[in-house]
Design an enzyme around this catalytic site. Structure first.
Site, mmCIF file in Angstrom:
data_model
loop_
_atom_site.group_PDB
_atom_site.id
_atom_site.type_symbol
_atom_site.label_atom_id
_atom_site.label_comp_id
_atom_site.label_asym_id
_atom_site.label_seq_id
_atom_site.Cartn_x
_atom_site.Cartn_y
_atom_site.Cartn_z
ATOM 1 N N ASP A 89 0.829 -1.205 0.000
ATOM 2 C CA ASP A 89 0.000 0.000 0.000
ATOM 3 C C ASP A 89 0.862 1.252 0.000
ATOM 4 O OD1 ASP A 89 0.849 -0.726 2.609
ATOM 5 O OD2 ASP A 89 -0.721 0.488 3.527
ATOM 6 N N GLU A 153 0.232 -1.380 5.745
ATOM 7 C CA GLU A 153 1.323 -0.843 6.566
ATOM 8 C C GLU A 153 1.154 0.648 6.795
ATOM 9 O OE1 GLU A 153 5.181 0.917 7.676
ATOM 10 O OE2 GLU A 153 3.953 1.364 5.909
#
Length: 444
Positions: A89, A153
């Site tokens: 991400d 994350e």
């Protein structure tokens, strides 16, 4: 299969660039609150791992929030396994602010542009390139290597590394150490001084929610129990507080090595040692240690009231707090004092601080891998001011190091690339990273 130390081929160097560009084009923006979908990037990575003869597994806690894990068998079954991880991400990017579209993955003038170019689709791509090169040339590492691509994350990691550590620990069986983001990049500390800070610690995350309670009433009346006033006073005390110096082993090692490189005499054990005075002498290199010699607490959000002539009964705020390894008790006691009797606080999100040994054989091998490909570079230990997925994997007893190698030119502001506008990475930096990763992972 062999463990030959032959260098990676040109195909691997090219794939690192191609994979970085193509991963950037897959928009995996994490806006928080579950608003993200990593699955297309996870499928991309899994397909390329499978083509390298591996058997990747795709795992989701929440639909679309996909993680990928694959294991490469080593030649020594008695050796501990090594985790190599990267997240899929990225943080949001506003196209109108950028020179190029943030999800174009454009390669221009020897540079790959786009969100994730350094945080951290570059590392994701380099891992893929190395694994595929090994498959082509019949290389096997000495120890098992577990490759993990994670979701989430950039938010809580609940759908990513936290989910993997809590629900699928068996996939990481035997892993005692890991490498991940934020380390082994070139930091130019002055003419002819190229540093490579390797992550060996992280401050703990302490995001706080503050709540002040008072007596609701009319805005025109005297009110000695105003929740907004109480909150504002507490927020002001927190924001202005000067935290005392707390030097962890990693930071002490960093200060000692940085001082020695610049010929500065520094006795960190002297009763009158002044860390701020030393950092003033270190010049640009001080940026590597300045944020991590203390705990910190920065107010970031306020929430109070609903009408100008109404005194609310409660008011809230959020604080981004960070704790040095071993500093949590002091942090809690200080927040109790700074908030006072009229304001309550709680952890909105909390993660542990980390510390990894800098005198270990692993750190020595990380140092050697960098210096093999940049003999003029100086590797120094580094404690990160923020956090990475290493926090979640530490629940499994995995010691984490920040090691995503990049050789960067003078004037390239690596830190500004993280979550910044015009994020980009030089092609040559990716080539360097592939070579270093290949060498380290074969010798680990």
């Amino acid at each position: 299969m062999t463990t030959a130390a032959a260098p990676v081929d040109d195909t691997a160097l090219g794939e690192a660039v191609t994979f970085t560009s193509e991963l950037i084009r897959i928009d995996t923006t994490n806006r928080g609150g579950g608003d993200c979908r990593e699955r297309p990037a996870a499928e991309y990575a899994a397909e390329r791992l499978a083509a390298a003869g591996l058997e990747p597994v795709m795992l989701e806690r929440t639909r679309g929030r996909t993680n990928v894990v694959a294991r490469i068998e080593g030649t020594d079954s008695s050796a501990d396994a090594l985790l190599v991880h990267g997240h899929l991400d990225v943080v949001p990017a506003e196209p109108g602010d950028w020179t190029v579209h943030p999800f174009s993955g454009e390669v221009r003038d020897g540079v790959v542009w786009g969100r994730g170019a350094v945080d951290m689709k570059n590392m994701d791509a380099m891992i893929l390139a190395v694994v595929r090169a090994w498959h082509r040339t019949g290389v096997r590492p000495r120890r098992d290597i577990v490759v993990a691509y994670t979701a989430d994350e950039e938010a809580s990691a609940e759908d990513g590394a936290g989910f993997l550590a809590d629900r699928h620990p068996d996939l990481f069986e035997g892993c005692t150490e890991g490498i991940g983001e934020s380390g082994a990049f070139t930091f130019h500390a002055g003419p002819g001084t190229a540093l490579y800070p390797v992550g060996a610690g992280e401050r703990g995350t302490a995001w706080l929610k503050l709540t002040a309670r008072g007596r609701a009433g009319h805005g025109s009346k005297v009110n000695g129990s105003n929740a907004v006033t109480r909150l504002a006073a507490a927020v002001s005390r927190i924001g202005e507080y000067e935290w005392p110096v707390r030097l962890t082993p990693t930071v002490r090692a960093a200060l000692s090595e940085l001082a020695a490189l610049q010929g500065i005499a520094a006795d960190l054990d002297a009763p009158d040692f002044d860390v701020d005075a030393l950092m003033a002498e270190l010049g640009p290199a001080a940026k590597l240690v300045e944020p991590v010699v203390r705990n910190s607490s920065n107010p970031t959000m306020l929430d109070a009231g609903y009408k100008v002539n109404v005194i609310p009964g409660h008011a809230g705020a959020f604080v981004d707090g960070r704790m040095v390894p071993g500093g949590e008790e002091e942090f809690r006691e200080t927040l109790d004092r700074l908030t006072g009797p009229d304001v309550d606080w709680e952890f909105h999100h909390r993660e542990v601080a980390l510390e990894a040994p800098v005198d270990s054989p692993t750190f020595a091998k990380l140092r050697a891998a960098i210096e093999r490909f940049d003999p003029e570079g100086h590797v120094v230990p580094f404690c990160m001011s923020g956090g990475t997925d290493a926090k979640q994997f530490s629940r499994l007893g995995i010691t984490g190091y920040g090691f995503s190698p990049l050789k960067l030119p003078q004037g390239f502001d690596y830190a500004a690339m993280f979550h910044g506008v015009d994020e980009r990475v030089p092609v040559e930096a990716l080539h360097f990273g592939v070579r270093v990763l290949d060498h380290y992972l074969k010798s680990a």
